[in-house]
Write a protein that holds these residues in place. Structure first.
Motif, PDB file in Angstrom:
ATOM      1  N   LEU A  93       0.823  -1.205   0.000  1.00  0.00           N
ATOM      2  CA  LEU A  93       0.000   0.000   0.000  1.00  0.00           C
ATOM      3  C   LEU A  93       0.862   1.263   0.000  1.00  0.00           C
ATOM      4  CD1 LEU A  93      -2.723  -1.120   2.562  1.00  0.00           C
ATOM      5  CD2 LEU A  93      -3.111  -0.586   0.145  1.00  0.00           C
ATOM      6  N   ARG A  94       1.952   1.243   0.763  1.00  0.00           N
ATOM      7  CA  ARG A  94       2.820   2.424   0.826  1.00  0.00           C
ATOM      8  C   ARG A  94       3.384   2.769  -0.549  1.00  0.00           C
ATOM      9  NH1 ARG A  94       6.409   1.056   4.705  1.00  0.00           N
ATOM     10  NH2 ARG A  94       5.591   2.414   6.343  1.00  0.00           N
ATOM     11  N   HIS A  95       3.686   1.768  -1.352  1.00  0.00           N
ATOM     12  CA  HIS A  95       4.286   2.009  -2.669  1.00  0.00           C
ATOM     13  C   HIS A  95       3.248   2.071  -3.790  1.00  0.00           C
ATOM     14  CE1 HIS A  95       7.823   0.541  -0.380  1.00  0.00           C
ATOM     15  NE2 HIS A  95       8.441   1.459  -1.105  1.00  0.00           N
ATOM     16  N   THR A  96       1.972   2.062  -3.430  1.00  0.00           N
ATOM     17  CA  THR A  96       0.918   2.173  -4.438  1.00  0.00           C
ATOM     18  C   THR A  96       0.842   3.595  -4.973  1.00  0.00           C
ATOM     19  OG1 THR A  96      -0.398   0.391  -3.466  1.00  0.00           O
ATOM     20  CG2 THR A  96      -1.564   1.985  -4.828  1.00  0.00           C
ATOM     21  N   ARG A  97       0.723   3.719  -6.279  1.00  0.00           N
ATOM     22  CA  ARG A  97       0.562   5.032  -6.910  1.00  0.00           C
ATOM     23  C   ARG A  97      -0.930   5.302  -7.098  1.00  0.00           C
ATOM     24  NH1 ARG A  97       3.243   5.206 -12.335  1.00  0.00           N
ATOM     25  NH2 ARG A  97       3.228   7.470 -12.033  1.00  0.00           N
ATOM     26  N   ILE A  98      -1.408   6.413  -6.526  1.00  0.00           N
ATOM     27  CA  ILE A  98      -2.814   6.811  -6.645  1.00  0.00           C
ATOM     28  C   ILE A  98      -2.839   8.282  -7.028  1.00  0.00           C
ATOM     29  CG2 ILE A  98      -5.064   6.890  -5.507  1.00  0.00           C
ATOM     30  CD1 ILE A  98      -3.929   4.949  -3.417  1.00  0.00           C
ATOM     31  N   HIS A  99      -3.327   8.573  -8.220  1.00  0.00           N
ATOM     32  CA  HIS A  99      -3.393   9.950  -8.698  1.00  0.00           C
ATOM     33  C   HIS A  99      -4.840  10.328  -8.965  1.00  0.00           C
ATOM     34  CE1 HIS A  99       0.945   9.592 -10.528  1.00  0.00           C
ATOM     35  NE2 HIS A  99       0.904   9.353  -9.228  1.00  0.00           N
ATOM     36  N   GLY A 100      -5.239  11.490  -8.456  1.00  0.00           N
ATOM     37  CA  GLY A 100      -6.546  12.039  -8.796  1.00  0.00           C
ATOM     38  C   GLY A 100      -7.525  12.087  -7.651  1.00  0.00           C
ATOM     39  N   LEU A 101      -7.353  11.225  -6.648  1.00  0.00           N
ATOM     40  CA  LEU A 101      -8.315  11.168  -5.550  1.00  0.00           C
ATOM     41  C   LEU A 101      -7.595  11.061  -4.210  1.00  0.00           C
ATOM     42  CD1 LEU A 101     -10.878   8.612  -7.015  1.00  0.00           C
ATOM     43  CD2 LEU A 101     -11.313  11.041  -6.646  1.00  0.00           C
ATOM     44  N   THR A 102      -8.155  11.689  -3.204  1.00  0.00           N
ATOM     45  CA  THR A 102      -7.694  11.472  -1.844  1.00  0.00           C
ATOM     46  C   THR A 102      -8.244  10.127  -1.370  1.00  0.00           C
ATOM     47  OG1 THR A 102      -7.660  13.832  -1.360  1.00  0.00           O
ATOM     48  CG2 THR A 102      -7.765  12.345   0.524  1.00  0.00           C
TER      49      THR A 102
END
Length: 418
Positions: free
Chosen positions: A164-173
């Motif tokens: 989870l720490r290294h997951t890339r999430i762009h666009g949403l909190t």
């Protein structure tokens, strides 16, 4: 212990003469005492955990039972440990407000299975969204279930937190940082966490320090944006952005992270990157390399790599900076502010899209600081809008039953001290 659990499941089904596929969920201690038991005529949202430790495809068995095919073979045995985390588009630090918008990037490293049983050491991903999916206000805000499997509970928690720490999430909190902090919290690792965990541990405190330092993130964004402009230059693309063959002033960029404005003044010299002001908590910074999607710095003698991504929401451009120290989403500040976009003083805006379900005041009402003005409903939750200051409601711009978009002005409260 195992036999007692299985016996309880059989007894629960037999008590109501149940025929069909279903699940029984337990919360029991090591002495076999039950603290919670729930039976459903469907698969639970946590069923991937059972599949992971038994190696059985429960969905396939559900179809078999529905088709009248009897269960065959020995009862399943359980090996190893499995933990599931639900990744939600929500802001835990601000009353768990659900988030809407476009999910530009969702990238989990090390996924070994999707909607399938993972290996003994592995990460399973069950998700119905993809890059470019739009998360609206009409449905549950869950983006994915992320499931780890390992020989021990401690390993399962650590491997899930790492993924989870290294997951890339762009666009949403999202609640990603809270999930990581919870998985690694001593109470969770010791098995003593209970349903009051987030009452005892405020989500904002649990995630404090999980994000990248904003000032450093703004410097990285400025350097990466300069590299992006340099790479797209029609002529002299190999020259540093803003290059002069005589001494010149600093270039200026401005970013915004939440309510914090982050100006960056920089220039490139023969000695490398020069900043007019270093980030507060940094003593020494050297630029080693820069591209539009990656910046490598030496920060106080330690080499650090930062990934940079970009996305746009309407006319607003955002920059995401990611590293092992955390991630940070910045919006590029406008050089000039359009007066037409300025809100009235005291304007209260919708924190999310939703439906106005109740209004407690009307125009002309006198209100105290913190008083509840109206309630919005979104994603099966109600969220109250309060006034930050005492004053008079000079405008009420919505009505009960009205749907509003995020950022829409709901009411205006004029400060009584003005």
């Amino acid at each position: 212990m195992r036999e007692r659990l299985l016996s309880a499941a059989r007894n629960a089904a037999a008590a109501v003469d149940y025929r069909g596929a279903g699940t029984v969920e337990f919360l029991a201690d090591e002495r076999g005492r039950f603290w919670f038991l729930e039976m459903n005529t469907r698969l639970q949202v946590e069923h991937p955990v059972t599949e992971s430790v038994t190696g059985i495809d429960l969905v396939a068995l559900q179809f078999d039972v529905a088709a009248g095919i009897p269960l065959q073979g020995d009862e399943p045995t359980m090996t190893g440990h499995s933990i599931e985390a639900r990744l939600y588009a929500e802001d835990p630090a601000h009353d768990w407000q659900p988030q809407t918008g476009t999910l530009h990037v969702l990238d989990l490293p090390g996924v070994t299975a999707e909607f399938d049983i993972a290996a003994m050491h592995g990460i399973r991903l069950d998700s119905g969204v993809r890059n470019g999916s739009v998360v609206g206000a009409n449905y549950d805000a869950m983006l994915a279930k992320v499931i780890s499997r390992a020989p021990t509970r401690a390993e399962a928690a650590r491997e899930l937190a790492t993924a989870l720490r290294h997951t890339r999430i762009h666009g949403l909190t999202t609640n990603r940082d809270l999930l990581v902090a919870s998985l690694l919290h001593p109470d969770f690792l010791a098995g003593t966490a209970d349903t009051g965990f987030y009452t005892q541990h405020d989500p904002a405190e649990l995630t404090r320090g999980a994000a990248l330092d904003p000032e450093l993130g703004a410097v990285v964004a400025a350097v990466a944006d300069a590299a992006a402009e340099r790479s797209s230059a029609v002529a002299l693309g190999g020259m540093p952005s803003g290059f002069r063959n005589v001494p010149s002033g600093f270039q200026q960029r401005r970013y915004v992270a939440g309510d914090c404005e982050l100006p960056v003044s920089y220039r490139f010299t023969r000695a490398g990157l020069e900043l007019e002001r270093l980030p507060t908590r940094i003593g020494r910074l050297t630029l080693l390399s820069s591209r539009s999607d990656e910046v490598v710095l030496e920060v106080d003698g330690v080499r650090r790599s930062y990934r940079v991504g970009r996305f746009a929401t309407g006319d607003v451009g955002s920059v995401v900076v990611e590293s092992n120290d955390g991630s940070l989403t910045l919006t590029a500040g406008a050089r000039f502010i359009d007066p037409a976009t300025q809100l009235d003083a005291g304007a209260l805006v919708a924190p999310m899209p939703g439906t106005v379900v109740r209004i407690a005041v009307e125009e002309g009402s006198t209100v105290e600081a913190g008083e509840q003005l109206l309630w919005l409903e979104a994603m099966k939750m109600e969220h109250v809008v309060t006034t930050p200051t005492a004053g008079v409601v000079t405008k009420m711009l919505v009505a009960t039953g009205q749907q509003v978009e995020q950022g829409a002005v709901l009411a205006v409260v004029e400060d009584s001290d003005r």
